[in-house]
Design a protein around this motif. Sequence first.
Motif, PDB file in Angstrom:
ATOM      1  N   LYS A 179       0.837  -1.189   0.000  1.00 23.75           N
ATOM      2  CA  LYS A 179       0.000   0.000   0.000  1.00 23.75           C
ATOM      3  C   LYS A 179       0.879   1.249   0.000  1.00 23.75           C
ATOM      4  N   MET A 180       0.522   2.204  -0.851  1.00 21.72           N
ATOM      5  CA  MET A 180       1.228   3.484  -0.879  1.00 21.72           C
ATOM      6  C   MET A 180       0.206   4.602  -1.024  1.00 21.72           C
ATOM      7  N   THR A 181       0.544   5.753  -0.491  1.00 22.24           N
ATOM      8  CA  THR A 181      -0.296   6.935  -0.683  1.00 22.24           C
ATOM      9  C   THR A 181       0.149   7.675  -1.939  1.00 22.24           C
ATOM     10  N   VAL A 182      -0.715   8.535  -2.425  1.00 20.55           N
ATOM     11  CA  VAL A 182      -0.351   9.382  -3.568  1.00 20.55           C
ATOM     12  C   VAL A 182       0.901  10.178  -3.247  1.00 20.55           C
ATOM     13  N   GLU A 183       0.970  10.722  -2.038  1.00 20.56           N
ATOM     14  CA  GLU A 183       2.119  11.542  -1.647  1.00 20.56           C
ATOM     15  C   GLU A 183       3.404  10.734  -1.668  1.00 20.56           C
ATOM     16  N   ALA A 184       3.343   9.487  -1.226  1.00 19.72           N
ATOM     17  CA  ALA A 184       4.538   8.640  -1.210  1.00 19.72           C
ATOM     18  C   ALA A 184       5.000   8.317  -2.626  1.00 19.72           C
ATOM     19  N   VAL A 185       4.053   8.044  -3.512  1.00 16.65           N
ATOM     20  CA  VAL A 185       4.407   7.757  -4.910  1.00 16.65           C
ATOM     21  C   VAL A 185       5.043   8.982  -5.552  1.00 16.65           C
ATOM     22  N   VAL A 186       4.437  10.135  -5.371  1.00 14.49           N
ATOM     23  CA  VAL A 186       4.958  11.361  -5.987  1.00 14.49           C
ATOM     24  C   VAL A 186       6.340  11.693  -5.423  1.00 14.49           C
ATOM     25  N   ALA A 187       6.561  11.441  -4.147  1.00 11.87           N
ATOM     26  CA  ALA A 187       7.887  11.682  -3.552  1.00 11.87           C
ATOM     27  C   ALA A 187       8.941  10.823  -4.237  1.00 11.87           C
ATOM     28  N   GLU A 188       8.594   9.578  -4.556  1.00  4.64           N
ATOM     29  CA  GLU A 188       9.530   8.706  -5.274  1.00  4.64           C
ATOM     30  C   GLU A 188       9.765   9.224  -6.694  1.00  4.64           C
ATOM     31  N   VAL A 189       8.712   9.618  -7.353  1.00  3.22           N
ATOM     32  CA  VAL A 189       8.810  10.131  -8.723  1.00  3.22           C
ATOM     33  C   VAL A 189       9.710  11.366  -8.783  1.00  3.22           C
ATOM     34  N   ILE A 241      -2.577  10.242  -8.489  1.00  2.17           N
ATOM     35  CA  ILE A 241      -1.160  10.358  -8.858  1.00  2.17           C
ATOM     36  C   ILE A 241      -0.987  11.295 -10.046  1.00  2.17           C
ATOM     37  N   LEU A 242      -1.802  11.100 -11.073  1.00  5.84           N
ATOM     38  CA  LEU A 242      -1.672  11.911 -12.291  1.00  5.84           C
ATOM     39  C   LEU A 242      -1.966  13.380 -12.013  1.00  5.84           C
ATOM     40  N   LYS A 243      -2.993  13.639 -11.241  1.00  8.58           N
ATOM     41  CA  LYS A 243      -3.333  15.030 -10.923  1.00  8.58           C
ATOM     42  C   LYS A 243      -2.203  15.699 -10.145  1.00  8.58           C
ATOM     43  N   ALA A 244      -1.637  14.986  -9.174  1.00  8.03           N
ATOM     44  CA  ALA A 244      -0.531  15.550  -8.394  1.00  8.03           C
ATOM     45  C   ALA A 244       0.679  15.821  -9.278  1.00  8.03           C
ATOM     46  N   CYS A 245       0.942  14.911 -10.228  1.00  8.48           N
ATOM     47  CA  CYS A 245       2.078  15.105 -11.136  1.00  8.48           C
ATOM     48  C   CYS A 245       1.844  16.290 -12.068  1.00  8.48           C
ATOM     49  N   LYS A 246       0.627  16.448 -12.565  1.00  7.59           N
ATOM     50  CA  LYS A 246       0.341  17.592 -13.438  1.00  7.59           C
ATOM     51  C   LYS A 246       0.428  18.902 -12.667  1.00  7.59           C
ATOM     52  N   ASN A 247       0.062  18.889 -11.395  1.00  3.67           N
ATOM     53  CA  ASN A 247       0.192  20.101 -10.571  1.00  3.67           C
ATOM     54  C   ASN A 247       1.644  20.508 -10.408  1.00  3.67           C
ATOM     55  N   ALA A 295       1.975   9.849 -18.538  1.00  5.16           N
ATOM     56  CA  ALA A 295       1.538   8.849 -19.515  1.00  5.16           C
ATOM     57  C   ALA A 295       0.908   7.683 -18.768  1.00  5.16           C
ATOM     58  N   VAL A 296       0.012   6.978 -19.456  1.00  6.58           N
ATOM     59  CA  VAL A 296      -0.653   5.811 -18.891  1.00  6.58           C
ATOM     60  C   VAL A 296      -0.597   4.681 -19.909  1.00  6.58           C
ATOM     61  N   GLU A 297      -0.113   3.528 -19.472  1.00  4.90           N
ATOM     62  CA  GLU A 297      -0.174   2.313 -20.281  1.00  4.90           C
ATOM     63  C   GLU A 297      -1.463   1.586 -19.935  1.00  4.90           C
ATOM     64  N   THR A 298      -2.263   1.280 -20.945  1.00  5.59           N
ATOM     65  CA  THR A 298      -3.546   0.636 -20.682  1.00  5.59           C
ATOM     66  C   THR A 298      -3.888  -0.371 -21.767  1.00  5.59           C
ATOM     67  N   ALA A 299      -4.569  -1.444 -21.373  1.00  6.67           N
ATOM     68  CA  ALA A 299      -5.101  -2.400 -22.331  1.00  6.67           C
ATOM     69  C   ALA A 299      -6.536  -2.066 -22.692  1.00  6.67           C
ATOM     70  N   GLY A 300      -7.084  -1.020 -22.063  1.00  6.94           N
ATOM     71  CA  GLY A 300      -8.400  -0.529 -22.436  1.00  6.94           C
ATOM     72  C   GLY A 300      -9.570  -1.348 -21.941  1.00  6.94           C
ATOM     73  N   HIS A 301      -9.306  -2.415 -21.167  1.00 16.24           N
ATOM     74  CA  HIS A 301     -10.374  -3.318 -20.738  1.00 16.24           C
ATOM     75  C   HIS A 301     -10.913  -2.898 -19.374  1.00 16.24           C
ATOM     76  N   PRO A 327      -8.195  14.278 -18.037  1.00 14.54           N
ATOM     77  CA  PRO A 327      -7.730  15.660 -17.851  1.00 14.54           C
ATOM     78  C   PRO A 327      -6.277  15.776 -17.392  1.00 14.54           C
ATOM     79  N   PHE A 328      -5.727  14.692 -16.830  1.00 17.51           N
ATOM     80  CA  PHE A 328      -4.392  14.754 -16.232  1.00 17.51           C
ATOM     81  C   PHE A 328      -3.367  13.884 -16.971  1.00 17.51           C
ATOM     82  N   THR A 329      -3.716  13.433 -18.171  1.00 16.90           N
ATOM     83  CA  THR A 329      -2.860  12.508 -18.908  1.00 16.90           C
ATOM     84  C   THR A 329      -2.437  13.116 -20.239  1.00 16.90           C
ATOM     85  N   ASP A 330      -1.121  13.222 -20.441  1.00 16.60           N
ATOM     86  CA  ASP A 330      -0.598  13.780 -21.690  1.00 16.60           C
ATOM     87  C   ASP A 330      -0.527  12.742 -22.803  1.00 16.60           C
TER      88      ASP A 330
END
Length: 301
Positions: A106-116, A147-153, A159-165, A176-179
């Motif tokens: 488990k990770m928080t958004v803040e913890a992920v962004v700190a790593e990024v 995560i994406l919103k915090a990164c855009k801020n 970017a997001v990798e997705t299989a669309g399913h 709104p937060f994905t380039d």
Amino acid sequence: MSNEGTVFDIQRFSVHDGPGIRTLVFLKGCSLQCEWCANPESQAFTPELLFDPARCIACENCLILCTHGAVHKQGERIVFEKERCIGCGACAETCYAEARVLKGSKMTVEAVVAEVLKDEPFYAESGGGVTLSGGEPLEQPGFSEGILKACKNLALHTAVETAGHVSWSSFERIIPFTDLLLFDIKHTDPAKLKEFTKGDAARILQNLKKLVMRAKQIIVRTPVIPGFNDSPEEIQKIARLVKSLGLKELHLLPYHRYGRSKYRLMGRKYVFHATQQVAAERMLALQDAASRAGLKVQVGG
């Protein structure tokens, strides 16, 4: 929006999953469960233990720490019963030989962004950023959105990798937060897709059609899998589909077997039949076949 989710890896200095140097955040959970999946530890939504008996030194710490009966001694051997494991990770924390590794926490958004942000200087120099991967990151839509919103801020490229399913509502949360969306199209034949995965081709295509009208940038990616979609005819059909949607770029990703050993460590059987990777000459021929649709076609991410 969710402030907490389950991450199973963070990979630095990637140059294949979006522009520039990137940090990949791998989220757990995927409904497709492709037979050839290179990250089987990504499929379940909960943490999972990988156990390598060849590394075990029989220190017996795990016997003391496991309170769920998942570890016991058989002669001189330490035996792991996966069915009893709840993925608490207590045994892995004190496994000196690293025979036990917990995948997922488990990770928080803040913890992920700190790593990024530890890699931010590399983004500035290369035009890179953060990419959410998996698994299927949109199986955790609220966490991905956070995560994406915090990164855009912070003015980072996302970017997001997705299989669309996934449900369309999951895409609505992150658009709104994905380039850049790196969108997998594995096959155009619904029956063949269903034979090798748990995917619904109609759902995937419907999402892609909607995204074409809403997303900032989409690159379609196709994992080239032996016996599944590695013929020129199958790749051409995918290329023509991409062209018909007004998209301009297709990436062909050659199949590899690097994740096969993980199945053994997870106590699972690798059921996919392919015995070797796709030859470079074969990939070039498929690239040529796809290019005839008038697309920019690249081998590799």
